[in-house]
Motif scaffolding. Sequence first.
Motif, short mmCIF file in Angstrom:
data_model
loop_
_atom_site.label_atom_id
_atom_site.label_comp_id
_atom_site.label_asym_id
_atom_site.label_seq_id
_atom_site.Cartn_x
_atom_site.Cartn_y
_atom_site.Cartn_z
N TRP A 236 0.84 -1.20 0.00
CA TRP A 236 0.00 0.00 0.00
C TRP A 236 0.88 1.25 0.00
CZ3 TRP A 236 -2.46 -2.56 4.79
CH2 TRP A 236 -3.25 -3.65 4.40
N ASP A 237 0.85 1.97 -1.10
CA ASP A 237 1.68 3.17 -1.22
C ASP A 237 0.85 4.45 -1.12
OD1 ASP A 237 0.31 2.95 -3.59
OD2 ASP A 237 2.04 3.24 -4.89
N GLY A 238 -0.44 4.32 -0.88
CA GLY A 238 -1.33 5.48 -0.77
C GLY A 238 -2.63 5.03 -0.15
N TRP A 239 -3.69 5.81 -0.40
CA TRP A 239 -5.00 5.45 0.15
C TRP A 239 -6.08 6.16 -0.65
CZ3 TRP A 239 -5.14 1.28 2.77
CH2 TRP A 239 -6.26 0.92 3.54
N PHE A 240 -7.32 5.77 -0.40
CA PHE A 240 -8.47 6.33 -1.11
C PHE A 240 -9.12 7.42 -0.26
CE2 PHE A 240 -9.74 2.62 1.29
CZ PHE A 240 -10.85 3.06 1.98
N ASP A 241 -10.02 8.19 -0.88
CA ASP A 241 -10.68 9.30 -0.20
C ASP A 241 -12.18 9.07 -0.11
OD1 ASP A 241 -8.23 10.56 -0.08
OD2 ASP A 241 -8.60 11.85 -1.82
N ASP A 242 -12.79 9.59 0.96
CA ASP A 242 -14.24 9.58 1.14
C ASP A 242 -14.77 11.00 0.99
OD1 ASP A 242 -14.18 6.83 1.91
OD2 ASP A 242 -13.60 7.44 3.93
N TRP A 243 -15.99 11.13 0.51
CA TRP A 243 -16.61 12.45 0.46
C TRP A 243 -16.75 13.01 1.88
CZ3 TRP A 243 -16.62 14.91 -3.87
CH2 TRP A 243 -16.82 14.25 -5.09
N GLY A 244 -16.35 14.27 2.03
CA GLY A 244 -16.48 14.94 3.32
C GLY A 244 -15.25 14.82 4.19
N HIS A 246 -10.63 14.43 4.25
CA HIS A 246 -9.49 15.06 3.61
C HIS A 246 -8.94 14.16 2.51
CE1 HIS A 246 -7.67 12.48 6.75
NE2 HIS A 246 -6.71 12.30 5.86
N HIS A 247 -8.08 14.72 1.68
CA HIS A 247 -7.38 13.95 0.65
C HIS A 247 -6.18 13.25 1.28
CE1 HIS A 247 -5.36 12.70 -2.92
NE2 HIS A 247 -4.44 13.63 -2.88
N HIS A 248 -6.13 11.94 1.11
CA HIS A 248 -5.08 11.15 1.74
C HIS A 248 -3.79 11.15 0.90
CE1 HIS A 248 -8.66 9.62 3.79
NE2 HIS A 248 -7.85 9.20 4.76
N THR A 249 -2.71 11.39 1.55
CA THR A 249 -1.39 11.27 0.93
C THR A 249 -0.48 10.51 1.88
OG1 THR A 249 -0.61 13.39 1.81
CG2 THR A 249 -1.62 13.42 -0.38
N THR A 250 0.56 9.91 1.33
CA THR A 250 1.56 9.24 2.15
C THR A 250 2.93 9.80 1.83
OG1 THR A 250 1.80 7.48 0.51
CG2 THR A 250 0.23 7.10 2.28
N SER A 251 3.83 9.66 2.76
CA SER A 251 5.18 10.19 2.61
C SER A 251 5.93 9.43 1.52
CB SER A 251 5.94 10.08 3.93
OG SER A 251 7.33 10.20 3.75
N ASN A 270 3.91 -6.44 -5.31
CA ASN A 270 2.93 -5.81 -6.20
C ASN A 270 2.54 -4.49 -5.55
OD1 ASN A 270 0.90 -5.49 -8.32
ND2 ASN A 270 -0.59 -5.88 -6.69
N ILE A 271 2.87 -3.38 -6.20
CA ILE A 271 2.61 -2.06 -5.66
C ILE A 271 1.14 -1.71 -5.89
CG2 ILE A 271 3.13 0.40 -5.95
CD1 ILE A 271 5.97 -0.52 -6.82
N ASP A 302 -2.87 8.63 -4.52
CA ASP A 302 -1.51 9.11 -4.24
C ASP A 302 -0.48 8.09 -4.75
OD1 ASP A 302 0.27 11.08 -3.30
OD2 ASP A 302 0.59 9.98 -1.43
N ALA A 303 -0.77 7.53 -5.91
CA ALA A 303 0.05 6.49 -6.51
C ALA A 303 1.24 7.09 -7.27
CB ALA A 303 -0.80 5.64 -7.45
N PRO A 304 2.21 6.26 -7.64
CA PRO A 304 3.35 6.77 -8.41
C PRO A 304 2.96 7.43 -9.73
CG PRO A 304 3.88 4.64 -7.50
CD PRO A 304 2.42 4.87 -7.22
N LEU A 305 1.94 6.89 -10.38
CA LEU A 305 1.41 7.49 -11.60
C LEU A 305 0.04 8.07 -11.24
CD1 LEU A 305 2.75 7.43 -14.45
CD2 LEU A 305 1.00 5.78 -15.10
#
Length: 587
Positions: A236-244, A246-251, A270-271, A302-305
Amino acid sequence: MSEFRIGDEHFELDGEPFRILSGALHYFRVHPDLWRDRIRKAKQMGLNTIETYVAWNAHAKRRGEFDLTGALDLGRFLDDVAAEGMHAIVRPGPYICAEWHNGGLPAWLFESGTVGVRRDEPQYLAAVEELFANLAPVLVPRQIDQGGPIILIQIENEYGAYGSDPVYLEKLVAMNRAIGLTVPFTTVDQPTPEMLVDGSLPTLHKTASFGSRSTERLATLRRFQPTGPLMCSEFWDGWFDDWGEHHHTTSTEQSAHDLDELLAAGASVNIYMFHGGTNAGFTNGANDKGVYKPIVTSYDYDAPLDERGDPTEKYWAFREVLAKYGSVPTDAPVVSEPAPAFEARLTASVPLLGALGPLGAFAPHDGVPTMDSLQQYDGFVLYRAEIDVQGEAVFEIDEVRDRAVVLLNGAPVGVLARDHHDRRLTLPADARGTLDLLVEDQGRVDYGERIGEPKGLIGTARLNGEPLLRWEALPLGLDDAAALDGVRALLAPLESTVVAGPAFVRGEFTLEAPTDLFVHTRDWGKGVLWVNGVNLGRYWSRGPQHTLYVPAPVVHAGVNEVLLLELHAASTGVRFVATPDLGHTEF
């Protein structure tokens, strides 16, 4: 033709050790004309394999149908993978989660009310057998031992987090073998003892899913998979967002460190995700662990691409790590120029209630039917009743799934929202006339015990405590091109600078050539956007997402169309911006 096997220490390709360096890319979230571009960029980052789920409910919207054309042409996708010199991992489920509506399970599967999903239950397994029979002509000839790219097939998906039914898993294995799949099979679970035991079989190779503490989690996996190669098949290199939210990002720095640690331990990977794509149309999933949380349209992750297909800072960091463990091509992707920024206008509209004819027909019901009983498995249903109340009027429903815009004689009077646990609404005093509830399925739960629950108005409707039994219901045919053409024929010129919903609103914009676009949505309320007849998904002023991605293959040189179904209120301006706005982060 080649041979791929799971050896005592390594994955082996034609008898030689082979490390899987894979990236997740879901064909059903990316325009098919962009598949090759995304696959090539995975190779340029240093990957050698592409992984995809199979979204059963995208292919089989009705039982007895199975669509493998256009955006659902899995064979073409796998051929594109092979053409780029890449291998493939396929995860056909039947359950996939993936933040995809209903976790990939078709809503029609639950019509009997007695089906038992994700376990050894005859109705469910009969339907799964149909799924695999339809996939066989696509998957079987594309296995590596038949000259194709497929090297692994996954059985179920993180099953240990859901149940413990080894007979069910054994029957899935038998079904996959029966259709002619000969490549090795794996399972994936989060690396806890209980999940690793419950989610697999002694005959299946176990892999793990995690995004941090790589050495520790590989050690846990090794205790339950004592021989063979270690693999994190969802890194897991990122995460998904829910309405309402914040936008999820990872370092980037931390993700690259964890990837490096994983590969230094000799593991395959497998990324998840390499490239997320978009939950276009009504395909987003949702979660409900006490509070219902629908997932946004963007699956950027917040994926590489990123969603547009551009390399991010994380792409370059991962590329540097992968270069330590494998061959990275000398050529590299180029970041796109900013998208064109310009403005257009919405110039014609029609109230939804004045455009119902093309969208379907009302049918009478005793009580409120669910959307599923109407065989409306996504989108909207309009519920209608005639009322006549003296004095105060309170409308009540046992449950709404998921959001109802309430109108009296065409005028909005309020909203009942599942995420607020709304059940009651005060109507104007002396309410009489036509009561309409425009109910939106905001996304089916994709994880946990609420998978498969029906949508729409649930239970009994009451007015001042008395059951309201005489209803009509009209499923809106928003996925029908002819129906939308009928709506267009009813549009009238719009003179105002604002739109009062619910209404359809149309505008045009002109391009010199096809290009990616980002539509700015902050000035609109809540609704659905089509560009040139393609449903690009939901927008909502709640955020965090405030732009919608328009892939270049959707538009053309010359005049293009924008069509909205706006539920509340919107400006008539249409703004295209240079870069995406996926919302504020928690920092």
